[in-house]
Enzyme design. Structure first.
Site, mmCIF file in Angstrom:
data_model
loop_
_atom_site.group_PDB
_atom_site.id
_atom_site.type_symbol
_atom_site.label_atom_id
_atom_site.label_comp_id
_atom_site.label_asym_id
_atom_site.label_seq_id
_atom_site.Cartn_x
_atom_site.Cartn_y
_atom_site.Cartn_z
ATOM 1 N N HIS A 120 -9.807 2.057 0.092
ATOM 2 C CA HIS A 120 -9.750 0.879 0.956
ATOM 3 C C HIS A 120 -10.866 0.900 2.005
ATOM 4 C CE1 HIS A 120 -7.858 -2.321 3.371
ATOM 5 N NE2 HIS A 120 -7.051 -2.533 2.339
ATOM 6 N N HIS A 129 0.798 -1.225 0.000
ATOM 7 C CA HIS A 129 0.000 0.000 0.000
ATOM 8 C C HIS A 129 0.835 1.282 0.000
ATOM 9 C CE1 HIS A 129 -3.534 -2.321 0.024
ATOM 10 N NE2 HIS A 129 -3.706 -2.464 1.334
ATOM 11 N N GLU A 187 -11.506 -3.438 -3.538
ATOM 12 C CA GLU A 187 -10.449 -2.506 -3.930
ATOM 13 C C GLU A 187 -10.217 -2.603 -5.444
ATOM 14 O OE1 GLU A 187 -6.974 -3.239 -1.334
ATOM 15 O OE2 GLU A 187 -8.370 -4.511 -0.204
#
Length: 339
Positions: free
Chosen positions: A168, A98, A299
């Site tokens: 997210h 991420h 996502e």
């Protein structure tokens, strides 16, 4: 209607429409709450969130945040671009996840503009930040369109780099942190991706037919979670990329309890389905603990670690003068029975 306020050092923006009410924060361009009417006409907040705004800085759950520069895991935090190898922070087992230690989820965006039904957040990421080449300027616009929340992403660079932005948010259409297994999920996907013990997409794709990952028709999420499938055991739940066969109504999530249905459309070719396997009882809204598998993330994006799998053909590569654009829309069935 749009309103803004300052709270605990953060800027909050609230969009209010007849069908949806959404609140955002500048830290991580985060979706803090999203209220939808249920089948009895009552408003339900269908996204998980922390009890305190400061908890968004402390915890690594990425609840409601924009993830960047690249979502999901990159093998060993390494990739090669234009013949040069780059090293990103290793912050998730042996991999980068991420965007790194200080990815977009943990940075404040600027609130650069808003209208009666939209807000735009922007962020400037200098060359070398978290190890990425090229300066990147990104914008994220949230907009209400009737019963639909639309997210539009734009990014531009002064030198070749990587971009794979996503949101997210942990959804729970019951309106609180409860077992996500009772939700029904449908995906326009014929193939899913295998992951290893560290959650990294291996590059192996498998047909969903005959597996626990076949959501081509609505199925209870618990059917997959309790299947005993080796890939479910490896990931301790759902945490896999699904490759989409269409952009409109690519995903569908349904709560039998509230009667709320969410349909997801996107310009992006895949979505990571994550069943909140690593939530660990953090304090959430209404002082309720957010335990594992009490929410689900959809996502949208390009495949994880695409730069190392597709290499120079990766669609996560962005060049100077070629802006990166994408969109995802979450549409809710807000029809409800008269009281």
């Amino acid at each position: 209607m749009t309103t803004t306020e300052q709270r605990q050092g953060f800027t909050l923006v609230k969009l209010t429409g007849p069908d949806l009410k959404a609140t955002f924060m500048d830290l991580g361009a985060t979706l803090l709450s999203l209220e939808v009417r249920d089948k009895t006409g009552n408003w339900q907040d269908v996204v998980l969130g922390y009890e305190s705004l400061e908890d968004y800085e402390k915890h690594q759950g990425y609840l409601g945040t924009v993830v960047g520069r690249t979502a999901n895991r990159i093998r060993k935090g390494q990739f090669t671009l234009d013949g040069r190898q780059y090293q990103l922070p290793v912050n998730n087992g042996p991999n980068c996840n991420h965007g790194g230690v200080k990815g977009f989820s943990f940075r404040k965006f600027d609130v650069t503009s808003f209208t009666d039904d939209s807000v735009t957040f922007t962020i400037h990421s200098p060359a070398g930040e978290e190890g990425y080449p090229g300066t990147l300027d990104a914008a994220v616009t949230y907009r209400l369109e009737g019963p639909k929340l639309v997210i539009e992403y734009e990014a531009a660079t002064d030198s070749q780099t990587l971009v794979n932005l996503t949101n997210h948010t942990y959804f729970n259409l019951d309106g609180h942190a409860s077992s996500i297994g009772s939700h029904r999920l449908q995906l326009a996907s014929d193939e899913f991706g295998h992951v290893d013990k560290d959650g990294l997409f291996t590059g192996t794709r498998q047909k969903v037919e005959g597996t626990a990952f076949d959501f081509r028709q609505p199925r209870y999420v618990r059917d997959a979670l309790e299947s005993g499938d080796p890939q479910i055991e490896t990931a301790t739940g759902l945490d896999h990329p699904f490759f989409l066969t269409r952009s409109q109504d690519a995903a569908r999530l349904i709560s039998d309890s509230t009667g709320i249905e969410m349909r997801v459309s996107t310009s992006l070719p895949a979505c990571q389905i994550y069943s909140a396997n690593y939530l660990g009882g953090q304090p959430g809204k209404d002082h309720l603990p957010m335990n594992r598998q009490t929410g689900i993330c959809i996502e949208t994006g390009y495949a994880p670690d695409d730069i190392n799998i597709e290499k120079e053909n990766s669609r996560t590569i962005v060049k100077k003068g070629e802006p990166w654009k994408a969109w995802t829309a979450f549409e809710f069935d807000t029809a409800y029975e008269s009281k």
